[in-house]
Write an enzyme that holds these catalytic residues in place. Sequence first.
Site, mmCIF file in Angstrom:
data_model
loop_
_atom_site.group_PDB
_atom_site.id
_atom_site.type_symbol
_atom_site.label_atom_id
_atom_site.label_comp_id
_atom_site.label_asym_id
_atom_site.label_seq_id
_atom_site.Cartn_x
_atom_site.Cartn_y
_atom_site.Cartn_z
ATOM 1 C CB THR A 80 -0.950 0.033 1.222
ATOM 2 O OG1 THR A 80 -1.683 -1.192 1.263
ATOM 3 C CG2 THR A 80 -1.933 1.185 1.121
ATOM 4 C CG HIS A 195 -4.773 -6.370 4.882
ATOM 5 N ND1 HIS A 195 -3.994 -7.446 5.210
ATOM 6 C CD2 HIS A 195 -3.923 -5.372 4.542
ATOM 7 C CE1 HIS A 195 -2.721 -7.121 5.076
ATOM 8 N NE2 HIS A 195 -2.645 -5.864 4.671
HETATM 9 C C1 GP9 Z 1 -2.042 -1.005 6.634
HETATM 10 C C2 GP9 Z 1 -2.691 -1.058 5.302
HETATM 11 C C3 GP9 Z 1 -2.375 -2.326 4.599
HETATM 12 O O1 GP9 Z 1 -2.109 0.192 7.284
HETATM 13 O O2 GP9 Z 1 -2.441 0.065 4.532
HETATM 14 O O3 GP9 Z 1 -1.109 -2.352 4.107
HETATM 15 P P1 GP9 Z 1 -0.640 -3.499 3.086
HETATM 16 O O4 GP9 Z 1 -0.297 -4.690 3.924
HETATM 17 O O5 GP9 Z 1 -1.773 -3.773 2.162
HETATM 18 O O6 GP9 Z 1 0.503 -2.878 2.411
#
Ligand code: GP9
Length: 415
Positions: A80, A195
């Site tokens: 992300t 997620h």
């Molecule tokens: C965590 C979220 C997810 O704050 O932005 O991160 P990722 O694991 O998808 O990079």
Amino acid sequence: DSNELVPALNYLNEKKSEPNSEMTGVAEGKNVIALSLESTQTFVVDNKLNGKELTPYFNDLKEEGAYFSNFYHQVKQGRTSDSEFMLDNSMYGLNRGAAFFTHSGNEYEATPEVLGEHGYTSTNMHANDKTFWNRNVMYDSLGYDEFYSKEDYDVTEEKSYGWGYLDEYFFMDSLDKMENLEQPFYNKMITLTNHHPFTLPEDKKYIEEGETSSGTLNRFFQTIRYQDEALKQFVEEFKKSDLYDDTILVIYGDHFGISENHQEAMGQYLDKDINEYEQFQLQRVPLLMIGEGIEPQKNDTVGGQIDLRPTIMNLLGVEDDNPVQFGHDLFSEDRRQMMITRDGDFANEEYVGVKGMCYDRETGEEIEEEACKPGFETAEEELAISDSIIYGDLLRYLDETEMIEEEKDDTSEQE
Ligand code: GP9
């Protein structure tokens, strides 16, 4: 020294394309919401499980704006945070580690800074710990005014699950916060619920699990469906607010949710063999831009997250004087259609070049490797230039280099 930036500037100058002038300033002075959807891939759009749409709301919403069907994520280990890095800098993330961690001390001239010169306030909203991905440090380097993180949300146990604060509550709290922001604002919002490992409370499962051989993919369908429901609540509520008419929404997927370890299950769901070409095409993520002046359209230009900044700046009519950007306005007619992944693979109008192999982009037919050679070469060169800037912290020389180059131009004109 300042000479180190010259090769990059020359390269970028050579590749430069003009933005679409008809789109210049259509959203002048408007607020921008860049809404990052966690682990959201294009294959879920207009797709179903047991006859039920996975993203019913998004499927309808995309008819209201410009929807990009050949838009790819370009992230690597920084996930992300890499997508945020590209959004705000239009430079590539790194091949190893996350620039958010390793190069948070660099000099940047990112979106918040440029927009700040045009009266914008820049904020981030993400209900996770502020130190995750080193965001609290990096957001300062990028010039953000405010970061609303977990501690600013009403995070309780009942409203949390898995990774934390459920998206529906995140959206609602964020809307309240937004109403109080100084306008115009540039606000990045980042969802969390969809997620890995994609778990949900029972009462938030709006569809059945999948029945493939991968539990991960099976649950992903449900969390994607949940996110879509949260998005619906948010956008519908937002439409009722006074802010809506003064805002453009840029909704995009941050990266893949289903890794190549689940190819067999993906094949079962999509009913095809997932070869290298298909795996590459699965790296497409949705991009939808909505707002006054943005004609509803399905746009099939080949692009990626690196292109977001120049596209947004052109819509706002903001003259972005940082020449160190690798992206090209997605609405531009004469843009270079080329999307380069952090692995040095690429997609252009004709081909997909992946792991040394070459495919016809539209049919997926394998063709001679020779056809993709120029694409691979460009990818390698471009990534190396982007890396040189980050590793050398070369943006600190930007003003100086530009001044020297201008002086040179003046002297040669006089001669
Ligand atoms: C965590 C979220 C997810 O704050 O932005 O991160 P990722 O694991 O998808 O990079």
